[in-house]
Enzyme design. Structure first.
Site, PDB file in Angstrom:
ATOM      1  N   ASP A 205       4.611   4.568   8.032  1.00  7.08           N
ATOM      2  CA  ASP A 205       3.566   3.589   8.319  1.00  7.08           C
ATOM      3  C   ASP A 205       3.788   2.365   7.447  1.00  7.08           C
ATOM      4  O   ASP A 205       3.726   2.450   6.226  1.00  7.08           O
ATOM      5  CB  ASP A 205       2.193   4.188   8.041  1.00  7.08           C
ATOM      6  CG  ASP A 205       1.052   3.311   8.540  1.00  7.08           C
ATOM      7  OD1 ASP A 205       1.296   2.143   8.889  1.00  7.08           O
ATOM      8  OD2 ASP A 205      -0.084   3.802   8.574  1.00  7.08           O
TER       9      ASP A 205
ATOM     10  N   ASP B  67       0.857  -1.183   0.000  1.00  3.33           N
ATOM     11  CA  ASP B  67       0.000   0.000   0.000  1.00  3.33           C
ATOM     12  C   ASP B  67       0.894   1.234   0.000  1.00  3.33           C
ATOM     13  O   ASP B  67       0.968   1.966   0.968  1.00  3.33           O
ATOM     14  CB  ASP B  67      -0.920  -0.018   1.221  1.00  3.33           C
ATOM     15  CG  ASP B  67      -1.953   1.116   1.187  1.00  3.33           C
ATOM     16  OD1 ASP B  67      -2.256   1.599   0.086  1.00  3.33           O
ATOM     17  OD2 ASP B  67      -2.440   1.495   2.258  1.00  3.33           O
TER      18      ASP B  67
END
Length: 173
Positions: free
Chosen positions: A79, A61
């Protein structure tokens, strides 16, 4: 380490919070950005991805919200919540694709395992957006994306060099 091993440490998640602007905020405020600036950003992102891929890590992602451009000019990956090392949870992949992300590669719909090319797709989407101010395939989720070829960035900005068109085009294939 193999997370199935009884000797593995318990799973945990680290989220860095360096001072600066997320890449998503940068894209909102700067795109379409100057070609040289986008080229530098792309080179830095590609170097970071290569280092991760050399260690067997696939981000899956690769979205702008997961990066911060630090006040010192450093690019931080903040992240890695959907990262895959050697095991892919199909449940996580399904939720990523249904709920998210114009940055998700199409092969995540049809394959259980994805590789570095999936991250390169996200890189291509980020660079395309940085150069043109728009997403190459629209802003809908990958699940609804039609099989199509994005127009080259130079069709929207004539000053984009052919070499950059080629790099982005290859990322998006």
């Amino acid at each position: 380490p193999d997370p199935r091993s009884p000797r593995s440490p318990p799973p945990w998640r680290l989220r860095l919070d360096p001072p600066g602007m997320t890449l998503a905020a940068w894209l909102r405020s700067r795109s379409p950005a100057p070609v040289g600036e986008v080229s530098g950003l792309g080179a830095t992102l590609a170097e970071r991805l290569a280092a991760l891929h050399d260690r067997g890590v696939i981000l899956r992602d690769l979205a702008p919200r997961g990066f911060v451009l630090g006040e010192d000019g450093q690019l931080w990956l903040t992240d890695v919540g959907l990262t895959r090392v050697d095991i892919l949870s199909t449940r996580t992949a399904a939720s990523l694709l249904v709920e998210s992300s114009p940055y998700a590669s199409p092969e995540q719909l049809t394959r259980t395992l994805v590789g570095p090319r999936s991250d390169l797709f996200g890189l291509g989407v980020i660079l395309y957006q940085a150069l043109t101010g728009v997403l190459p395939f629209g802003d809908g989720p990958a699940l609804l994306r039609e099989d199509q070829t994005a127009p080259p960035p130079s069709s929207l900005r004539t000053e984009v060099p052919a070499a950059l068109d080629e790099v982005i085009g290859r990322c998006l294939q």
